[in-house]
Design a protein around this motif. Sequence first.
Motif, PDB file in Angstrom:
ATOM      1  N   PRO A   1       0.802  -1.227   0.000  1.00  0.00           N
ATOM      2  CA  PRO A   1       0.000   0.000   0.000  1.00  0.00           C
ATOM      3  C   PRO A   1       0.832   1.274   0.000  1.00  0.00           C
ATOM      4  CG  PRO A   1      -0.065  -1.061   2.146  1.00  0.00           C
ATOM      5  CD  PRO A   1       0.605  -2.027   1.223  1.00  0.00           C
ATOM      6  N   SER A   2       2.097   1.181   0.416  1.00  0.00           N
ATOM      7  CA  SER A   2       2.910   2.395   0.554  1.00  0.00           C
ATOM      8  C   SER A   2       3.913   2.573  -0.579  1.00  0.00           C
ATOM      9  CB  SER A   2       3.666   2.357   1.885  1.00  0.00           C
ATOM     10  OG  SER A   2       2.790   2.180   2.968  1.00  0.00           O
ATOM     11  N   TRP A   3       3.763   1.810  -1.653  1.00  0.00           N
ATOM     12  CA  TRP A   3       4.782   1.886  -2.699  1.00  0.00           C
ATOM     13  C   TRP A   3       4.805   3.247  -3.378  1.00  0.00           C
ATOM     14  CZ3 TRP A   3       4.047   3.078  -7.804  1.00  0.00           C
ATOM     15  CH2 TRP A   3       2.739   3.046  -8.279  1.00  0.00           C
TER      16      TRP A   3
ATOM     17  N   TRP B   1      11.464   1.396   1.894  1.00  0.00           N
ATOM     18  CA  TRP B   1      10.895   0.151   1.399  1.00  0.00           C
ATOM     19  C   TRP B   1      11.106  -0.975   2.410  1.00  0.00           C
ATOM     20  CZ3 TRP B   1       7.290  -1.291  -1.639  1.00  0.00           C
ATOM     21  CH2 TRP B   1       7.249  -2.578  -2.177  1.00  0.00           C
ATOM     22  N   LEU B   2      12.280  -1.034   3.009  1.00  0.00           N
ATOM     23  CA  LEU B   2      12.549  -2.033   4.040  1.00  0.00           C
ATOM     24  C   LEU B   2      11.655  -1.812   5.254  1.00  0.00           C
ATOM     25  CD1 LEU B   2      16.452  -2.294   3.942  1.00  0.00           C
ATOM     26  CD2 LEU B   2      14.796  -3.923   3.034  1.00  0.00           C
ATOM     27  N   VAL B   3      11.410  -0.558   5.600  1.00  0.00           N
ATOM     28  CA  VAL B   3      10.504  -0.254   6.716  1.00  0.00           C
ATOM     29  C   VAL B   3       9.112  -0.797   6.406  1.00  0.00           C
ATOM     30  CG1 VAL B   3       9.369   1.576   8.028  1.00  0.00           C
ATOM     31  CG2 VAL B   3      11.779   1.791   7.432  1.00  0.00           C
ATOM     32  N   SER B   4       8.637  -0.578   5.174  1.00  0.00           N
ATOM     33  CA  SER B   4       7.294  -1.037   4.804  1.00  0.00           C
ATOM     34  C   SER B   4       7.187  -2.554   4.830  1.00  0.00           C
ATOM     35  CB  SER B   4       6.914  -0.515   3.412  1.00  0.00           C
ATOM     36  OG  SER B   4       7.646  -1.181   2.390  1.00  0.00           O
ATOM     37  N   LEU B   5       8.304  -3.247   4.608  1.00  0.00           N
ATOM     38  CA  LEU B   5       8.322  -4.713   4.623  1.00  0.00           C
ATOM     39  C   LEU B   5       8.693  -5.278   5.994  1.00  0.00           C
ATOM     40  CD1 LEU B   5      10.163  -5.400   1.235  1.00  0.00           C
ATOM     41  CD2 LEU B   5       7.697  -5.454   1.674  1.00  0.00           C
ATOM     42  N   ASP B   6       8.918  -4.402   6.972  1.00  0.00           N
ATOM     43  CA  ASP B   6       9.335  -4.805   8.318  1.00  0.00           C
ATOM     44  C   ASP B   6      10.640  -5.593   8.265  1.00  0.00           C
ATOM     45  OD1 ASP B   6       9.250  -5.021  11.058  1.00  0.00           O
ATOM     46  OD2 ASP B   6       7.973  -6.809  11.066  1.00  0.00           O
ATOM     47  N   ARG B   7      11.617  -5.040   7.558  1.00  0.00           N
ATOM     48  CA  ARG B   7      12.908  -5.707   7.401  1.00  0.00           C
ATOM     49  C   ARG B   7      14.065  -4.927   8.030  1.00  0.00           C
ATOM     50  NH1 ARG B   7       9.900  -9.118   6.406  1.00  0.00           N
ATOM     51  NH2 ARG B   7       9.889 -10.639   4.693  1.00  0.00           N
TER      52      ARG B   7
ATOM     53  N   MET C   1       9.798   0.162  14.728  1.00  0.00           N
ATOM     54  CA  MET C   1      10.029   1.147  13.687  1.00  0.00           C
ATOM     55  C   MET C   1       9.016   2.287  13.768  1.00  0.00           C
ATOM     56  SD  MET C   1      12.800   0.386  12.340  1.00  0.00           S
ATOM     57  CE  MET C   1      12.783   1.717  11.139  1.00  0.00           C
ATOM     58  N   ASP C   2       7.763   1.975  14.090  1.00  0.00           N
ATOM     59  CA  ASP C   2       6.782   3.047  14.251  1.00  0.00           C
ATOM     60  C   ASP C   2       7.150   3.945  15.419  1.00  0.00           C
ATOM     61  OD1 ASP C   2       5.038   2.667  12.099  1.00  0.00           O
ATOM     62  OD2 ASP C   2       3.892   1.134  13.159  1.00  0.00           O
TER      63      ASP C   2
ATOM     64  N   PHE D   1       3.436   4.983   8.223  1.00  0.00           N
ATOM     65  CA  PHE D   1       2.895   5.062   6.872  1.00  0.00           C
ATOM     66  C   PHE D   1       1.460   5.572   6.863  1.00  0.00           C
ATOM     67  CE2 PHE D   1       6.447   2.142   6.020  1.00  0.00           C
ATOM     68  CZ  PHE D   1       7.009   2.800   4.936  1.00  0.00           C
ATOM     69  N   ALA D   2       0.685   5.257   7.888  1.00  0.00           N
ATOM     70  CA  ALA D   2      -0.674   5.796   7.969  1.00  0.00           C
ATOM     71  C   ALA D   2      -0.627   7.312   8.144  1.00  0.00           C
ATOM     72  CB  ALA D   2      -1.430   5.146   9.125  1.00  0.00           C
TER      73      ALA D   2
END
Length: 217
Positions: free
Chosen positions: A55-57, A74-80, A108-109, A143-144
């Motif tokens: 959703p955050s791409w 991108w890594l943050v969005s994938l929880d990596r 991360m949040d 991201f929200a």
Amino acid sequence: MGPAATIEYFNLWRRIQQVQLSDVPDKISWKWTQSGKYSASSAYKALFLGSTTAPSWRPIWRCWAPTNAKFFLWLVSLDRCWSAERRARHGLPHDPHCKLCDQEFETMDHLLVQCVFSRITWHEILSWCRLPMPLPEANSSFFAWWSASLAASPASVRKGLNSLVALTAWSIWKHRNVALFDDLRPSTDALVHTIKEEARLWSRAGTLGLASIIPVT
């Protein structure tokens, strides 16, 4: 025939029992279009059947930012990213406390928007650019909050806002790493100064949207 060949023969025989032959000539049909005709666009779309979309791409890859900053987001969005939370899930040694506030468990949040240190940083940067957007709250999702801020902002500032969010989040992460690995004391003043200097450099490098929202001096 040997046993294996015999079994293969009977399996094939069972499969062709239902085949009905006709005098109609065979024709090639492409199953990915209603007309049965091949097209390059339908073949391209078929490659993505069953795939999912992050959703955050869009804000990540459509913003003007160096590749390393985009890749981090991108890594943050994938929880990596190797936060304390992720290290704990993998059974790795970790210090549970956030290196920036030393009060809460590091996720991360928390690191990017919930930490009091990070929220002070966001306040200083957004005030510097005079952007009409809400500050992240103590229970915000990064991201929200980012998506909601974009939706609530005028279209004229969204490109610049995207770059500013990418720069600030990337700088917070690097500041955290310096505190973790080099044992330096976190400083909002130092971090805000670094972000402002980086913003000016990014704007000179071609970030037109960012150049339009940061102060001249």
